[in-house]
Design a protein around this motif. Structure first.
Motif, PDB file in Angstrom:
ATOM      1  N   ALA A  39       0.766  -1.293   0.071  1.00 36.75           N
ATOM      2  CA  ALA A  39      -0.083   0.013  -0.111  1.00 36.75           C
ATOM      3  C   ALA A  39       0.982   1.220  -0.006  1.00 36.75           C
ATOM      4  O   ALA A  39       2.055   1.165   0.077  1.00 36.75           O
ATOM      5  CB  ALA A  39      -1.039   0.033   1.323  1.00 36.75           C
ATOM      6  N   ASN A  40       0.236   2.335  -0.412  1.00 40.05           N
ATOM      7  CA  ASN A  40       1.036   3.617  -0.081  1.00 40.05           C
ATOM      8  C   ASN A  40       0.699   4.232   1.171  1.00 40.05           C
ATOM      9  O   ASN A  40      -0.510   4.800   1.464  1.00 40.05           O
ATOM     10  CB  ASN A  40       0.370   4.596  -1.304  1.00 40.05           C
ATOM     11  CG  ASN A  40       1.611   5.762  -1.446  1.00 40.05           C
ATOM     12  OD1 ASN A  40       1.915   6.483  -0.387  1.00 40.05           O
ATOM     13  ND2 ASN A  40       1.986   6.068  -2.808  1.00 40.05           N
ATOM     14  N   LEU A  41       1.616   4.133   2.161  1.00 42.37           N
ATOM     15  CA  LEU A  41       1.423   4.655   3.551  1.00 42.37           C
ATOM     16  C   LEU A  41       1.231   6.195   3.401  1.00 42.37           C
ATOM     17  O   LEU A  41       0.573   6.788   4.171  1.00 42.37           O
ATOM     18  CB  LEU A  41       2.607   4.271   4.263  1.00 42.37           C
ATOM     19  CG  LEU A  41       2.592   2.935   4.978  1.00 42.37           C
ATOM     20  CD1 LEU A  41       3.734   2.604   5.571  1.00 42.37           C
ATOM     21  CD2 LEU A  41       1.249   2.603   5.583  1.00 42.37           C
ATOM     22  N   ALA A  42       1.794   6.896   2.773  1.00 45.56           N
ATOM     23  CA  ALA A  42       1.749   8.192   2.772  1.00 45.56           C
ATOM     24  C   ALA A  42       0.498   8.871   2.354  1.00 45.56           C
ATOM     25  O   ALA A  42      -0.091   9.764   2.928  1.00 45.56           O
ATOM     26  CB  ALA A  42       2.850   8.949   1.643  1.00 45.56           C
ATOM     27  N   THR A  43      -0.333   8.163   1.229  1.00 42.40           N
ATOM     28  CA  THR A  43      -1.470   8.461   0.957  1.00 42.40           C
ATOM     29  C   THR A  43      -2.397   8.266   2.121  1.00 42.40           C
ATOM     30  O   THR A  43      -3.450   8.705   2.345  1.00 42.40           O
ATOM     31  CB  THR A  43      -1.704   7.622  -0.370  1.00 42.40           C
ATOM     32  OG1 THR A  43      -0.814   8.297  -1.532  1.00 42.40           O
ATOM     33  CG2 THR A  43      -3.308   8.280  -0.764  1.00 42.40           C
ATOM     34  N   ASP A  44      -2.378   6.828   2.494  1.00 39.77           N
ATOM     35  CA  ASP A  44      -3.511   6.348   3.540  1.00 39.77           C
ATOM     36  C   ASP A  44      -3.139   7.164   4.821  1.00 39.77           C
ATOM     37  O   ASP A  44      -4.303   7.182   5.357  1.00 39.77           O
ATOM     38  CB  ASP A  44      -2.992   4.813   3.686  1.00 39.77           C
ATOM     39  CG  ASP A  44      -3.417   3.904   2.508  1.00 39.77           C
ATOM     40  OD1 ASP A  44      -4.290   4.611   1.669  1.00 39.77           O
ATOM     41  OD2 ASP A  44      -2.963   3.046   2.431  1.00 39.77           O
ATOM     42  N   LEU A  45      -2.088   7.340   5.279  1.00 40.60           N
ATOM     43  CA  LEU A  45      -1.795   8.165   6.562  1.00 40.60           C
ATOM     44  C   LEU A  45      -1.944   9.812   6.132  1.00 40.60           C
ATOM     45  O   LEU A  45      -1.669  10.514   7.289  1.00 40.60           O
ATOM     46  CB  LEU A  45      -0.375   7.824   7.071  1.00 40.60           C
ATOM     47  CG  LEU A  45      -0.265   6.271   7.436  1.00 40.60           C
ATOM     48  CD1 LEU A  45       1.141   6.263   8.019  1.00 40.60           C
ATOM     49  CD2 LEU A  45      -1.507   6.220   8.397  1.00 40.60           C
ATOM     50  N   ARG A  46      -2.174  10.207   5.128  1.00 39.53           N
ATOM     51  CA  ARG A  46      -2.308  11.460   4.658  1.00 39.53           C
ATOM     52  C   ARG A  46      -1.077  12.248   5.133  1.00 39.53           C
ATOM     53  O   ARG A  46      -1.131  13.359   5.753  1.00 39.53           O
ATOM     54  CB  ARG A  46      -3.508  12.305   5.399  1.00 39.53           C
ATOM     55  CG  ARG A  46      -4.692  11.396   4.854  1.00 39.53           C
ATOM     56  CD  ARG A  46      -5.972  12.101   5.749  1.00 39.53           C
ATOM     57  NE  ARG A  46      -7.154  11.321   5.412  1.00 39.53           N
ATOM     58  CZ  ARG A  46      -8.436  11.466   5.839  1.00 39.53           C
ATOM     59  NH1 ARG A  46      -8.616  12.782   6.985  1.00 39.53           N
ATOM     60  NH2 ARG A  46      -9.353  11.176   5.499  1.00 39.53           N
ATOM     61  N   LEU A  47       0.173  11.922   4.554  1.00 36.52           N
ATOM     62  CA  LEU A  47       1.313  12.550   4.683  1.00 36.52           C
ATOM     63  C   LEU A  47       1.824  12.931   3.403  1.00 36.52           C
ATOM     64  O   LEU A  47       1.410  12.455   2.235  1.00 36.52           O
ATOM     65  CB  LEU A  47       2.373  11.485   5.325  1.00 36.52           C
ATOM     66  CG  LEU A  47       2.079  10.738   6.759  1.00 36.52           C
ATOM     67  CD1 LEU A  47       2.714   9.958   7.111  1.00 36.52           C
ATOM     68  CD2 LEU A  47       1.813  12.087   7.793  1.00 36.52           C
ATOM     69  N   ASP A  48       2.647  14.124   3.685  1.00 37.69           N
ATOM     70  CA  ASP A  48       3.284  14.578   2.295  1.00 37.69           C
ATOM     71  C   ASP A  48       4.597  13.815   2.295  1.00 37.69           C
ATOM     72  O   ASP A  48       5.391  13.892   2.976  1.00 37.69           O
ATOM     73  CB  ASP A  48       3.740  16.354   2.624  1.00 37.69           C
ATOM     74  CG  ASP A  48       4.229  16.756   1.548  1.00 37.69           C
ATOM     75  OD1 ASP A  48       4.135  16.276   0.282  1.00 37.69           O
ATOM     76  OD2 ASP A  48       4.506  17.884   1.395  1.00 37.69           O
ATOM     77  N   VAL A  49       4.505  13.391   0.899  1.00 33.79           N
ATOM     78  CA  VAL A  49       5.627  12.409   0.572  1.00 33.79           C
ATOM     79  C   VAL A  49       7.017  13.226   0.264  1.00 33.79           C
ATOM     80  O   VAL A  49       7.993  12.596   0.910  1.00 33.79           O
ATOM     81  CB  VAL A  49       5.419  11.843  -0.732  1.00 33.79           C
ATOM     82  CG1 VAL A  49       6.694  11.229  -1.370  1.00 33.79           C
ATOM     83  CG2 VAL A  49       4.252  10.921  -0.973  1.00 33.79           C
ATOM     84  N   LYS A  50       7.152  14.381   0.216  1.00 36.27           N
ATOM     85  CA  LYS A  50       8.065  15.128  -0.006  1.00 36.27           C
ATOM     86  C   LYS A  50       8.571  15.358   1.456  1.00 36.27           C
ATOM     87  O   LYS A  50      10.179  15.622   1.589  1.00 36.27           O
ATOM     88  CB  LYS A  50       7.776  16.552  -0.597  1.00 36.27           C
ATOM     89  CG  LYS A  50       7.314  16.529  -2.074  1.00 36.27           C
ATOM     90  CD  LYS A  50       7.170  17.866  -2.525  1.00 36.27           C
ATOM     91  CE  LYS A  50       6.708  17.847  -3.812  1.00 36.27           C
ATOM     92  NZ  LYS A  50       6.200  19.059  -4.489  1.00 36.27           N
ATOM     93  N   THR A  51       7.972  15.257   2.552  1.00 33.99           N
ATOM     94  CA  THR A  51       8.847  15.433   3.855  1.00 33.99           C
ATOM     95  C   THR A  51       9.054  14.446   4.550  1.00 33.99           C
ATOM     96  O   THR A  51       9.357  14.356   5.565  1.00 33.99           O
ATOM     97  CB  THR A  51       7.700  16.340   4.591  1.00 33.99           C
ATOM     98  OG1 THR A  51       6.420  15.310   4.784  1.00 33.99           O
ATOM     99  CG2 THR A  51       7.324  17.651   3.870  1.00 33.99           C
TER     100      THR A  51
END
Length: 795
Positions: A39-51
């Protein structure tokens, strides 16, 4: 995320990702490949990938190996190492299996809890703890009895675990599958039919465990059922009654009978002991011993047919089971009379030697026989070998005569060893024998025999007198004086000459000698007979034909009979010098009195004056010319011919022929067709002479032709008559009287002689073939230059 959906769809239908409060849940199947994205944790956890890198994002697996990790560049959760559910959750009894993950970020610090559920796949087959299950079942076990079997273990859970069991086909067993309290499946073996160890001691079954996965997996185990014995079979003898015969006087310990009882049980239930029953008499038990272990019955006391000849006994066989069982049999022993007296024979008379020509049915010996036994043991038979020319003839009770049944021949068998054998009819039979030797006296009944009926002896002529020709030994199979042979030549006169004057034979050993020297040219063969006679009374004889062939030697040289000449003289022959090519000059004939092979004669030139002039046929001796004589050939030719035979070594004779050539007068001008015009110009002339003669002839011919043409042109204006063709030289021309033959060629005069008065043209030398000459006939009284009245002709 969209680009990973097809991959998850292929591996599994889908996976779920849901966030329940502060815990995020994911479900994935086990055995996913490494680097697979969950899964894409950044998307599912609503995190900014760049940070993610700035916030130092990290993933920790709680109380387990790090099977997953986070890509900080993309925020994807992926598989680091392939996950095996049975290893991760091996101690868990529940059907659920989770991996606890913790994601930590800084600035600000945040912690996320993630549960990854590992879904089970049917990747394990059921397995039994033991590959072979042994069961011991008594054959007395009643049907319906149940036996527990080992369960199969499947690491998978839920539907992928063991679902049922199957048993291979058997008429004695079946299984029943039940569900335990924990939900596992167990199996029990049920006996359908009572077992019989004697029919089948071991049963081999196959137990199969099958899980509920799709596709289903299975595992097997061998079930070996060993049937335990019970004492349910009685000992049984091979026969219920035995009849045994034994000879009297059998030694102590002799085996009478070996009893054998069998018990189908095993172990102690099949161990058997033997014993006499109460119905066996003490006399029998004292006479015979029964071995209780082996069942052997042997002789214990002396057996005497006259005292007791029948024994009855009953034997019991008992097994050693807890509740022993037994069987019995009846035995009757018959004592037989023993043939313990040998027959006897006595030769009352025997005649030896006897003559080989003794008559048939002549009695040679008288023999008597006897036997002290009685019954069959006292009946005796007398016989001799079958391959003898004698036979036995019964004369009275127990008396036999030996008589001659076939003609005797001392030369084949000089003596006979006759064995008389007397045998009784007891069992076993007893016999006695005696051998007598019969000698045969010789009778002169064989004629001498030569090895061959006809002898052909080759003798080389000029042999030495007294030379050994052949040894003609005969053989007589008789003895003594009947075999002493004397050899003689049967007299026969040939041309008033007796054979004994030509040949001699040694009367003792038959060696044939020549008394004289033979000459093949006088005597070629002799035919006579030689007799061999023995010294018996009366004497017997035989004869053999002898053919003496005298073999030729090459001892006669050829004799030349043609051409005839006195001894040592030279034969002189004359031939015309104009003889044609291939003409017969002479023929040499020689004779040889030796045989055909040695008298075959060939002829050759030993000396010849000119080898190109004459040829000699090597077989018939004909001498012929190879070409015509030329003016250069000598008038006298000397030929030396040798006649050689075909012997070894060859002999020869020679003849010298002196040939003289002579000139012959030329015939009339009208007979010139007989003059040979053929001349072999290349026989012995040099090449330059041939070229010179050809050139001169050609120039002469051109000159004559030019002259004729000029004369013809001069004659046309005066209309003079052309030269008469009647003057041409031919067979039809008559002689030209009173005329002169003219030619302007000197060479012409060397070839022809012109007789002016008779008008004849005579050949002096052979004329070259193809030459042309102009001959003119000029009337006498005219000048040579005046040719108006002349006649020209071409030759």
């Amino acid at each position: 995320w969209r680009r990973y959906v097809p991959l998850f769809t292929v591996i599994f239908s889908s996976f779920t990702a849901q966030i329940l409060g502060s815990v995020t849940h994911y479900s994935i199947p086990e055995e996913m490949k490494e680097r697979s994205v969950v899964a894409n944790l950044a998307t599912d956890l609503r995190l900014d990938v760049k940070t993610l890198n700035e916030r130092k994002m990290r993933l920790d697996v709680i109380a387990n190996k790090k099977y997953l990790d986070v890509n900080k560049e993309t925020g994807e959760l992926y598989i680091v190492e392939k996950i095996d559910r049975e290893i991760v959750c091996n101690s868990k009894l529940t059907s659920s299996c989770y991996l606890r993950l913790e994601v930590t970020l800084e600035n600000p610090v945040r912690i996320f809890n993630i549960d990854v559920e590992i879904l089970d796949m049917n990747d394990n087959a059921p397995q039994f703890r033991r590959e072979t299950i042994y069961l011991d079942v008594s054959e007395a076990t009643p049907k319906g009895e149940r036996f527990s079997l080992s369960n199969a273990v499947d690491p998978d859970v839920g539907l992928n675990s063991v679902k049922t069991y199957y048993l291979s086909e058997s008429e004695y067993f079946n299984i029943e599958v039940q569900t335990a309290r924990d939900g596992s499946k167990i199996s029990e073996l049920i006996l359908l039919k009572q077992l019989d160890r004697e029919q089948q001691a071991v049963h081999h079954l196959t137990l199969t465990a099958v899980d509920g996965g799709k596709p289903a997996r299975s595992g097997t185990a061998s079930v070996i059922v060993r049937v335990l014995d019970t004492n349910d079979n009685t000992p049984t003898f091979d026969k219920s009654m035995y009849n045994v015969k034994i000879m009297e006087n059998s030694p102590i310990g002799s085996l009478v009978l070996h009893l054998n009882a069998t018990d189908l049980d095993e172990g102690s239930n099949s161990d058997i002991t033997y014993s006499y029953s109460l119905y066996t008499s003490e006399k029998t038990q004292e006479t015979f011993h029964l071995n209780p272990t082996s069942g052997e019955i042997t002789v214990r006391g002396m057996l005497n047919y006259e005292d007791f000849n029948i024994y009855d006994m009953e034997v019991i066989a008992t097994d050693k089971g807890a509740n022993s069982l037994s069987g019995q049999c009846t035995i009757k022993i018959l004592v037989e009379d023993m043939n313990d007296n040998h027959p006897e024979l006595s030769i009352k008379s025997f005649q030896s030697p006897v003559s080989e020509d003794i008559k048939l049915d002549t009695v040679i010996a008288v023999v008597s026989v006897s036997d002290k036994d009685s019954g069959e043991n006292g009946i005796v038979d007398l016989h001799i070998p079958d391959n003898m020319p004698f036979k036995l003839r019964e004369s009275s009770d127990n008396y036999y005569e030996l008589v001659v049944s076939e003609a005797l021949d001392r030369e084949k068998v000089p003596e006979y060893d006759i064995t008389f054998t007397v045998t009784d009819r007891g069992s076993p039979p007893l016999s006695d024998n005696e051998t007598m030797t019969l000698e045969l006296l010789d009778v002169n009944d064989n004629v001498p025999q030569f090895p061959k009926s006809f002898y052909t002896i080759r003798v080389m002529e000029n042999n030495a007198p007294g030379a050994l020709l052949e040894s003609l030994s005969a053989f007589d199979p008789d003895l003594h004086e009947n075999q002493y042979l004397v050899y003689v030549i049967i007299e026969k006169e040939i041309a008033n000459t007796s054979m004994s004057m030509l040949f001699s034979i040694n009367p003792e050993d038959g060696k044939l000698y020549a008394l004289k020297t033979f000459d093949y040219e006088i005597e070629k063969e002799f035919l006579f007979h030689i007799e061999a006679r023995d010294s018996g009374s009366p004497p017997l004889s035989s004869n053999v034909s002898v053919h003496i062939i005298i073999v030729d030697q090459n001892d006669n040289a050829p004799v030349i009979v043609s051409p005839w000449r006195a001894h040592g003289s030279v034969v002189e022959e004359k031939i015309p010098r104009s003889t044609d090519k291939g003409s017969l000059v002479a023929k040499v004939i020689a004779l040889d009195t030796d045989s055909v092979h040695n008298s075959r004669i060939t002829y050759q030139f030993l000396q010849v004056t000119d080898a190109t002039l004459f040829s000699l046929d090597q077989y018939n001796g004909e001498i012929r010319t190879m070409r015509m004589f030329s003016y250069r050939d000598p008038r006298h030719q000397r030929l030396v011919v040798v006649a050689k035979d075909n012997g070894e070594p060859a002999l020869s004779a020679t003849v010298t022929i002196k040939l003289s050539t002579e000139e012959t007068a030329v015939k009339a001008y009208s007979d010139m067709t007989e003059v040979p015009l053929e001349y072999d110009i290349f026989s012995d002339l040099n090449l330059y002479l041939v070229i010179g003669l050809g050139s001169v002839s050609f120039l002469l011919l051109i000159t004559i032709l030019v002259t004729i043409v000029l004369k013809c042109q001069k004659a046309k204006p005066s209309k003079a008559a052309p030269p008469s063709r009647n003057s041409v030289i031919s067979e039809r021309n008559s002689t030209i009287a009173d005329s002169t033959l003219v030619s302007n060629d000197a060479y012409w005069y060397s070839l022809f002689l012109a007789e002016t008065r008779k008008g004849k043209l005579v050949v002096r030398q052979p004329v070259p073939k193809g030459s042309r000459y102009i001959v003119s006939s000029i009337p006498r009284g005219t000048g040579l230059t005046d040719t108006s009245d002349s006649a020209a002709s071409t030759l």
